[in-house]
Design a protein around this motif. Structure first.
Motif, PDB file in Angstrom:
ATOM      1  N   ASN A  61       0.769  -1.239   0.000  1.00 33.66           N
ATOM      2  CA  ASN A  61       0.000   0.000   0.000  1.00 33.66           C
ATOM      3  C   ASN A  61       0.800   1.289   0.000  1.00 33.66           C
ATOM      4  N   GLU A  62       2.051   1.260   0.413  1.00 35.24           N
ATOM      5  CA  GLU A  62       2.828   2.497   0.524  1.00 35.24           C
ATOM      6  C   GLU A  62       4.105   2.504  -0.301  1.00 35.24           C
ATOM      7  N   ARG A  63       4.681   1.366  -0.537  1.00 41.59           N
ATOM      8  CA  ARG A  63       5.991   1.273  -1.186  1.00 41.59           C
ATOM      9  C   ARG A  63       5.841   1.218  -2.709  1.00 41.59           C
ATOM     10  N   PRO A  64       6.305   2.240  -3.439  1.00 36.83           N
ATOM     11  CA  PRO A  64       6.235   2.185  -4.897  1.00 36.83           C
ATOM     12  C   PRO A  64       7.078   1.024  -5.435  1.00 36.83           C
ATOM     13  N   ASN A  65       6.562   0.383  -6.455  1.00 33.69           N
ATOM     14  CA  ASN A  65       7.249  -0.737  -7.076  1.00 33.69           C
ATOM     15  C   ASN A  65       7.656  -0.323  -8.483  1.00 33.69           C
ATOM     16  N   MET A  66       8.945  -0.223  -8.732  1.00 36.23           N
ATOM     17  CA  MET A  66       9.425   0.241 -10.029  1.00 36.23           C
ATOM     18  C   MET A  66       9.106  -0.753 -11.141  1.00 36.23           C
ATOM     19  N   GLY A  67       8.896  -2.012 -10.793  1.00 39.30           N
ATOM     20  CA  GLY A  67       8.551  -3.024 -11.791  1.00 39.30           C
ATOM     21  C   GLY A  67       7.160  -2.834 -12.379  1.00 39.30           C
ATOM     22  N   ILE A  68       6.325  -2.054 -11.703  1.00 41.64           N
ATOM     23  CA  ILE A  68       4.977  -1.775 -12.212  1.00 41.64           C
ATOM     24  C   ILE A  68       4.766  -0.272 -12.372  1.00 41.64           C
ATOM     25  N   GLY A  69       5.816   0.399 -12.774  1.00 41.11           N
ATOM     26  CA  GLY A  69       5.706   1.817 -13.114  1.00 41.11           C
ATOM     27  C   GLY A  69       5.699   2.772 -11.945  1.00 41.11           C
ATOM     28  N   GLY A  70       6.273   2.378 -10.817  1.00 42.59           N
ATOM     29  CA  GLY A  70       6.338   3.259  -9.666  1.00 42.59           C
ATOM     30  C   GLY A  70       5.052   3.314  -8.857  1.00 42.59           C
ATOM     31  N   MET A  71       4.114   2.421  -9.157  1.00 41.18           N
ATOM     32  CA  MET A  71       2.856   2.346  -8.416  1.00 41.18           C
ATOM     33  C   MET A  71       3.015   1.359  -7.270  1.00 41.18           C
ATOM     34  N   THR A  72       2.110   1.431  -6.323  1.00 46.43           N
ATOM     35  CA  THR A  72       2.064   0.376  -5.305  1.00 46.43           C
ATOM     36  C   THR A  72       1.239  -0.771  -5.884  1.00 46.43           C
ATOM     37  N   PRO A  73       1.418  -1.986  -5.375  1.00 47.78           N
ATOM     38  CA  PRO A  73       0.563  -3.084  -5.856  1.00 47.78           C
ATOM     39  C   PRO A  73      -0.925  -2.792  -5.661  1.00 47.78           C
ATOM     40  N   ALA A  74      -1.308  -2.116  -4.596  1.00 46.53           N
ATOM     41  CA  ALA A  74      -2.724  -1.773  -4.385  1.00 46.53           C
ATOM     42  C   ALA A  74      -3.230  -0.841  -5.482  1.00 46.53           C
ATOM     43  N   MET A  75      -2.414   0.140  -5.863  1.00 46.55           N
ATOM     44  CA  MET A  75      -2.803   1.052  -6.940  1.00 46.55           C
ATOM     45  C   MET A  75      -2.934   0.299  -8.254  1.00 46.55           C
ATOM     46  N   LYS A  76      -2.008  -0.596  -8.524  1.00 51.32           N
ATOM     47  CA  LYS A  76      -2.052  -1.389  -9.754  1.00 51.32           C
ATOM     48  C   LYS A  76      -3.310  -2.248  -9.797  1.00 51.32           C
ATOM     49  N   LEU A  77      -3.673  -2.826  -8.680  1.00 49.47           N
ATOM     50  CA  LEU A  77      -4.872  -3.642  -8.619  1.00 49.47           C
ATOM     51  C   LEU A  77      -6.118  -2.810  -8.914  1.00 49.47           C
TER      52      LEU A  77
END
Length: 81
Positions: A61-77
């Motif tokens: 929920n808080e940590r951006p993931n560079m593998g998905i464009g700098g989004m958090t997994p929650a945002m991607k979902l």
């Protein structure tokens, strides 16, 4: 194995020495080890579980993931829905 069978889960194993066949899980496991598991000494299983739950929430929920464009997994979902 009994639990797996009871749940109707099919296990698929990767070839020995071929972690790239399971790259997403291998990367996640490395992150878990590097970012929190090796950083603390836990006194009890409960303490480790509580810390793992808090870390997983932060990871999703808080940590951006560079593998998905700098989004958090929650945002991607949310964008996938």
């Amino acid at each position: 194995m009994k639990w797996v069978e009871k749940q109707g889960v099919r296990l698929e194993k990767i070839q020995p020495g071929k972690p790239q066949q399971n790259a997403y899980i291998e990367r996640y496991n490395r992150t878990v080890r590097d970012k929190w598991l090796s950083q603390y000494i836990f006194e009890t299983i409960e303490e480790a579980q509580d810390h793992a739950t808090a870390w997983l929430w932060t990871y999703n929920n808080e940590r951006p993931n560079m593998g998905i464009g700098g989004m958090t997994p929650a945002m991607k979902l949310k964008t996938a829905a």
